[in-house]
Design an enzyme around this catalytic site. Structure first.
Site, short mmCIF file in Angstrom:
data_model
loop_
_atom_site.label_atom_id
_atom_site.label_comp_id
_atom_site.label_asym_id
_atom_site.label_seq_id
_atom_site.Cartn_x
_atom_site.Cartn_y
_atom_site.Cartn_z
N ARG A 1 0.82 -1.22 0.00
CA ARG A 1 0.00 0.00 0.00
C ARG A 1 0.85 1.26 0.00
O ARG A 1 0.35 2.36 -0.18
CB ARG A 1 -0.90 0.02 1.24
CG ARG A 1 -1.98 -1.05 1.21
CD ARG A 1 -2.61 -1.20 2.56
NE ARG A 1 -1.60 -1.53 3.56
CZ ARG A 1 -1.83 -1.73 4.84
NH1 ARG A 1 -3.06 -1.61 5.31
NH2 ARG A 1 -0.86 -2.04 5.68
N LYS B 1 3.80 -19.71 5.58
CA LYS B 1 3.28 -20.05 6.91
C LYS B 1 3.08 -18.75 7.68
O LYS B 1 3.75 -17.76 7.34
CB LYS B 1 4.23 -20.98 7.64
CG LYS B 1 5.51 -20.27 8.12
CD LYS B 1 6.20 -20.99 9.22
CE LYS B 1 7.14 -20.06 9.93
NZ LYS B 1 7.94 -20.63 10.96
N HIS C 1 10.09 -23.85 4.37
CA HIS C 1 11.42 -23.66 3.79
C HIS C 1 12.43 -24.69 4.31
O HIS C 1 13.49 -24.87 3.72
CB HIS C 1 11.93 -22.22 3.99
CG HIS C 1 12.34 -21.89 5.39
ND1 HIS C 1 11.46 -21.47 6.33
CD2 HIS C 1 13.54 -21.94 5.98
CE1 HIS C 1 12.11 -21.27 7.46
NE2 HIS C 1 13.37 -21.54 7.29
N LYS D 1 15.97 -26.91 2.34
CA LYS D 1 17.36 -26.94 2.81
C LYS D 1 18.12 -28.07 2.13
O LYS D 1 17.60 -29.20 2.03
CB LYS D 1 17.41 -27.12 4.34
CG LYS D 1 17.03 -25.85 5.10
CD LYS D 1 17.13 -26.09 6.58
CE LYS D 1 16.70 -24.86 7.36
NZ LYS D 1 17.62 -23.73 7.26
N ASP E 1 4.56 -22.21 15.50
CA ASP E 1 5.56 -21.59 14.63
C ASP E 1 6.55 -22.62 14.09
O ASP E 1 7.03 -22.48 12.96
CB ASP E 1 6.32 -20.51 15.43
CG ASP E 1 7.14 -19.60 14.53
OD1 ASP E 1 6.64 -19.25 13.45
OD2 ASP E 1 8.27 -19.23 14.91
N HIS F 1 7.65 -27.19 10.46
CA HIS F 1 9.02 -27.62 10.17
C HIS F 1 9.39 -28.95 10.85
O HIS F 1 9.91 -29.87 10.21
CB HIS F 1 10.02 -26.55 10.63
CG HIS F 1 9.74 -25.19 10.09
ND1 HIS F 1 9.41 -24.97 8.78
CD2 HIS F 1 9.73 -23.97 10.68
CE1 HIS F 1 9.22 -23.68 8.58
NE2 HIS F 1 9.40 -23.04 9.73
N LYS G 1 13.49 -20.72 21.39
CA LYS G 1 14.25 -19.48 21.20
C LYS G 1 15.12 -19.24 22.41
O LYS G 1 14.85 -19.75 23.50
CB LYS G 1 13.29 -18.31 21.02
CG LYS G 1 12.57 -18.35 19.67
CD LYS G 1 11.88 -17.04 19.37
CE LYS G 1 11.24 -17.06 18.00
NZ LYS G 1 12.21 -17.00 16.89
P1 NAP Z 1 5.53 -7.41 7.38
O1 NAP Z 1 6.95 -7.03 7.54
O2 NAP Z 1 4.53 -6.82 8.31
O3 NAP Z 1 5.12 -7.06 5.89
C1 NAP Z 1 3.80 -7.09 5.43
C2 NAP Z 1 3.78 -6.66 3.99
O4 NAP Z 1 2.44 -6.73 3.53
C3 NAP Z 1 4.25 -5.24 3.76
O5 NAP Z 1 4.86 -5.14 2.49
C4 NAP Z 1 2.94 -4.46 3.77
O6 NAP Z 1 3.12 -3.23 3.08
C5 NAP Z 1 2.05 -5.44 3.02
N1 NAP Z 1 0.63 -5.27 3.30
C6 NAP Z 1 0.03 -5.26 4.50
N2 NAP Z 1 -1.30 -5.06 4.36
C7 NAP Z 1 -1.53 -4.93 3.04
C8 NAP Z 1 -2.70 -4.71 2.25
N3 NAP Z 1 -3.91 -4.57 2.82
N4 NAP Z 1 -2.56 -4.64 0.91
C9 NAP Z 1 -1.36 -4.78 0.32
N5 NAP Z 1 -0.22 -4.99 1.01
C10 NAP Z 1 -0.31 -5.07 2.36
O7 NAP Z 1 5.32 -8.98 7.48
P2 NAP Z 1 6.39 -10.14 7.14
O8 NAP Z 1 7.21 -10.38 8.34
O9 NAP Z 1 7.08 -9.83 5.87
O10 NAP Z 1 5.44 -11.41 6.98
C11 NAP Z 1 4.61 -11.60 5.84
C12 NAP Z 1 3.99 -12.99 5.92
O11 NAP Z 1 5.01 -13.97 5.86
C13 NAP Z 1 3.24 -13.23 7.22
O12 NAP Z 1 2.19 -14.12 6.99
C14 NAP Z 1 4.30 -13.93 8.07
O13 NAP Z 1 3.73 -14.70 9.09
C15 NAP Z 1 4.98 -14.78 7.02
N6 NAP Z 1 6.35 -15.15 7.37
C16 NAP Z 1 7.27 -14.20 7.70
C17 NAP Z 1 8.56 -14.57 8.01
C18 NAP Z 1 9.62 -13.56 8.35
O14 NAP Z 1 10.74 -13.97 8.65
N7 NAP Z 1 9.32 -12.28 8.31
C19 NAP Z 1 8.92 -15.94 7.99
C20 NAP Z 1 7.97 -16.88 7.61
C21 NAP Z 1 6.69 -16.48 7.31
P3 NAP Z 1 2.15 -1.95 3.34
O15 NAP Z 1 1.92 -1.89 4.81
O16 NAP Z 1 2.90 -0.81 2.77
O17 NAP Z 1 0.92 -2.26 2.60
#
Ligand code: NAP
Length: 488
Positions: free
Chosen positions: A43, A142, A172, A176, A229, A234, A334
C-alpha cells in the site's frame, strides 16, 4: 518461458530478508529464467524507481558475499516493478489484471508474503479479476491458520479458485540442501535402508534451536508460540522425511502420499502422554555470548503476563511396523544455548560387548541442517597404540566420526532454501511443497496439545536464556533411559 512474479507484501520483512536475496542469488547464478518480471505489491506510495532504491538499500543488511555489486544490482533492478495496491480493496485488483494482461507472461506467480488474514480476500478477488487462469500459481507462506479450522478455511478459499497443482505451500525447511540430501541418503543409497527401523534404531532426536529471541516480531510471536511456529510445520516435516516409506517415484504426490501416511500414523495423545510427553517453556532473563538479554515477557510487543511458549520438547511415536516403540523426540525453542538444527539418529548399542567401550556408546547418524550443513556418522574404532606394555588384553574402543561437510564437498555457493523453492515454483515442481491434507493432519495432531495447555493453569516452565530449555525436557527423555545429544 516468461514469468511474472507478483510479490504481495513486497516491502515487508520476509520480502527483503528472504525472497529478494534468494531471487537475486538465482539471477546471479544464471538459474532465474530470462524474461522474468518481479512485481512488488504494497500500500506504500512508491513507484518503480523508489521501489528499486528501497530494495537496493536493504541489500546492505544481507551478508557481504551475497550483496550485489552496483552493476549487478542495475541489471537485477531491471526486473523489479512496483504496484501500489490494497489487497483488501476489490477495486484495486483491476489494475493488477491490466498490468498482467498487458504483458501476457507464460506463467504468473502470486506470492502471498503478507498477513494470512488477507489470503481469503486476495483469492476471491484474484478470481473476480479473472487472474486464476491455468497458468497461475500461488505461493502461500506459513502460518496457514492458527488451528485446524482456520487452516481448512484458508485452504478451502484457495482451492475454490485454483487447483491443488497450482498451490505451493512453503515450508522452507524442505528446501534446505541437507533435507534434500536426507532424501538422497535414504532413497538413493541402499546402505541405510535395512538399518532404518525399530530393530536397530533406539531413538531419533529432532532439534531446531535458535539463539535469537523474538527480535522485532514480539506481537506476532506472542499470538503464535513455538508449537504453531515450528512444531506443526518444520519439525513434523522433518519427522516425515525421516519416518516415511520409500515413495514409488520422485514425483510430488508419491512423496506427499508417504509423508501423509507418517502423519496419520502418529500415536494420538492421551491425558497421560500430554502430561508426561510434552514440555513447554518460556525464556527468562539470561545472557547470550556474555551479554545480558531480557526475559520473553519484557520483549517489545509481548504481553507482560504472556503464557506463550518459546520452547517445546515432546515425545512422539509412529505406530507402524517400521517404527513402533521408537521415540521421536522433537525440541525447538528461542534463546537456547546454540543456533543448531539437527536430526540425530541413535542406533542401538552392539548386542554383546567384547571390547571396552564408553558406557552407552553406540553408532549415530547426525544430519546437520544449520549452521553447518552435512552428515556425520559416528562409529567406534580402535586407536593405533601398538606399544606392547600399554596394549590391554581387551581392546578399548573410542568414538570417531566420518564427516561429510556439504559446503566443503560441493562449495558454499550452493543453492539456498528460498532460492531452490522459488526456482521450483517457477518451474512448476511441487516436490518440496506441502499438500493441504498433510497440513491438516499435522494440525489435527497438535490440536490436543493446544487444548491441553488451555486448561493447564501452570503455564510454561521458565528457563534461563542461553540454556537448553527447562530441566523437565531432560527429565522427559531420561525417563526412557536416553539423553539429548549434547548431554551424552
Ligand atoms: P511485514 O513485515 O509486516 O510485511 C507485510 C507486507 O504486507 C508489507 O509489504 C505491507 O506493506 C504489506 N501489506 C500489509 N497489508 C496490506 C494490504 N492490505 N494490501 C497490500 N499490502 C499489504 O510482514 P512479514 O514479516 O514480511 O510477513 C509476511 C507474511 O510472511 C506473514 O504471513 C508472516 O507470518 C509470514 N512469514 C514471515 C517470516 C519472516 O521472517 N518475516 C517468515 C515466515 C513467514 P504496506 O503496509 O505498505 O501495505
Amino acid at each position: 518461458m516468461s514469468f511474472d512474479l507478483v510479490l504481495f507484501g513486497g516491502t515487508g520483512d520476509l520480502a527483503w530478508r528472504k525472497i529478494m536475496p534468494a531471487l537475486f542469488q538465482a539471477f546471479r547464478h544464471g538459474t532465474l529464467p530470462p524474461g522474468g518480471r518481479i512485481i512488488g505489491v504494497a500500500r506504500d506510495d512508491l513507484d518503480n524507481d523508489r521501489y528499486r532504491a528501497l530494495i537496493h538499500k536493504r541489500f546492505d543488511d544481507v551478508e557481504l558475499a551475497k550483496r550485489p555489486s552496483p552493476e549487478e544490482f542495475d541489471r537485477f533492478a531491471a526486473l523489479l516493478h512496483f504496484l501500489r495496491m490494497d489487497l483488501s480493496r476489490p477495486q484495486d485488483y483491476a489494475r493488477l489484471a491490466d498490468m498482467l494482461h498487458e504483458r501476457g507472461a507464460d506463467t504468473v506467480i502470486m506470492y502471498l508474503a503478507t498477513a494470512p488474514a488477507l489470503f481469503t480476500t486476495a483469492c476471491e478477488q484474484l478470481a473476480v479479476a479473472g487472474l486464476n487462469t491455468a497458468n497461475t500459481r500461488i505461493v502461500l507462506e506459513k502460518p496457514l491458520g492458527h488451528d485446524l479450522a482456520s487452516n481448512r478455511a484458508i485452504n478451502d478459499s484457495v482451492r475454490r479458485v485454483l487447483s491443488e497443482k497450482q498451490i505451493f505451500r512453503i515450508d522452507h525447511y524442505l528446501g534446505k540442501p541437507s533435507v534434500q540430501n536426507l532424501f538422497a541418503l535414504r532413497f538413493g543409497n541402499s546402505l541405510f535402508e535395512p538399518l532404518w527401523r525399530r530393530e536397530t534404531i533406539a531413538n531419533i532426536q529432532i532439534t531446531i534451536a535458535e539463539e535469537l529471541g523474538v527480535e522485532k516480531r514480539g506481537a506476532f510471536y506472542d499470538s503464535t508460540g513455538a508449537l504453531r511456529d515450528m512444531v506443526q510445520n518444520h519439525a513434523l516435516q522433518l519427522l516425515c522425511a525421516i519416518g516415511m516409506e520409500p515413495p514409488i517415484n520422485a514425483h510430488a504426490d508419491a512423496i506427499r502420499d508417504e509423508k501423509l501416511k507418517v502423519l496419520r500414523s502418529l500415536t494420538p495423545w492421551t491425558p497421560a502422554t500430554l502430561a508426561q510427553h510434552v514440555i513447554r517453556g518460556q525464556y527468562a532473563a539470561g545472557s547470550m555470548a556474555g551479554a545480558p538479554v531480557p526475559a520473553y515477557r519484557d520483549e517489545p510487543g509481548v504481553d507482560p503476563g504472556s503464557g506463550t511458549e518459546t520452547f517445546v520438547a515432546l515425545r512422539a511415536e509412529i505406530a507402524n511396523w517400521r517404527w513402533a516403540g521408537v521415540p521421536f523426540y522433537i525440541r525447538t525453542g528461542k534463546r537456547l544455548a546454540g543456533r543448531d538444527a539437527r536430526i540425530v539418529v541413535n542406533f542401538r548399542p552392539a548386542p554383546h560387548a567384547i571390547f571396552n567401550a564408553p558406557a552407552g556408546a553406540a553408532n549415530k547418524l547426525v544430519i546437520n541442517l544449520q549452521p553447518r550443513d552435512g552428515l556425520e556418522l559416528h562409529l567406534l574404532a580402535q586407536g593405533q597404540d601398538n606399544r606392547q606394555s600399554s596394549r590391554p588384553s581387551n581392546p578399548t574402543l573410542a568414538p570417531v566420526q566420518l564427516d561429510l561437510d556439504f559446503d566443503k564437498r560441493f562449495g558454499s555457493e550452493r543453492v539456498g532454501a528460498y532460492e531452490r523453492l522459488l526456482l521450483d515454483v517457477i518451474d512448476g515442481r511441487l516436490n518440496l511443497f506441502v499438500r493441504s491434507d498433510e497440513q491438516e493432519e499435522a494440525w489435527r495432531w497438535v490440536e490436543p496439545i493446544m487444548e491441553y495447555w488451555r486448561g493447564d493453569p501452570v503455564g510454561p516452565r521458565p528457563y534461563v536464556a542461553g540454556t537448553w530449555g527447562p530441566s523437565a525436557s531432560s527429565a522427559m527423555i531420561a525417563r526412557d533411559g536416553f539423553c539429548w545429544s549434547e548431554e551424552c
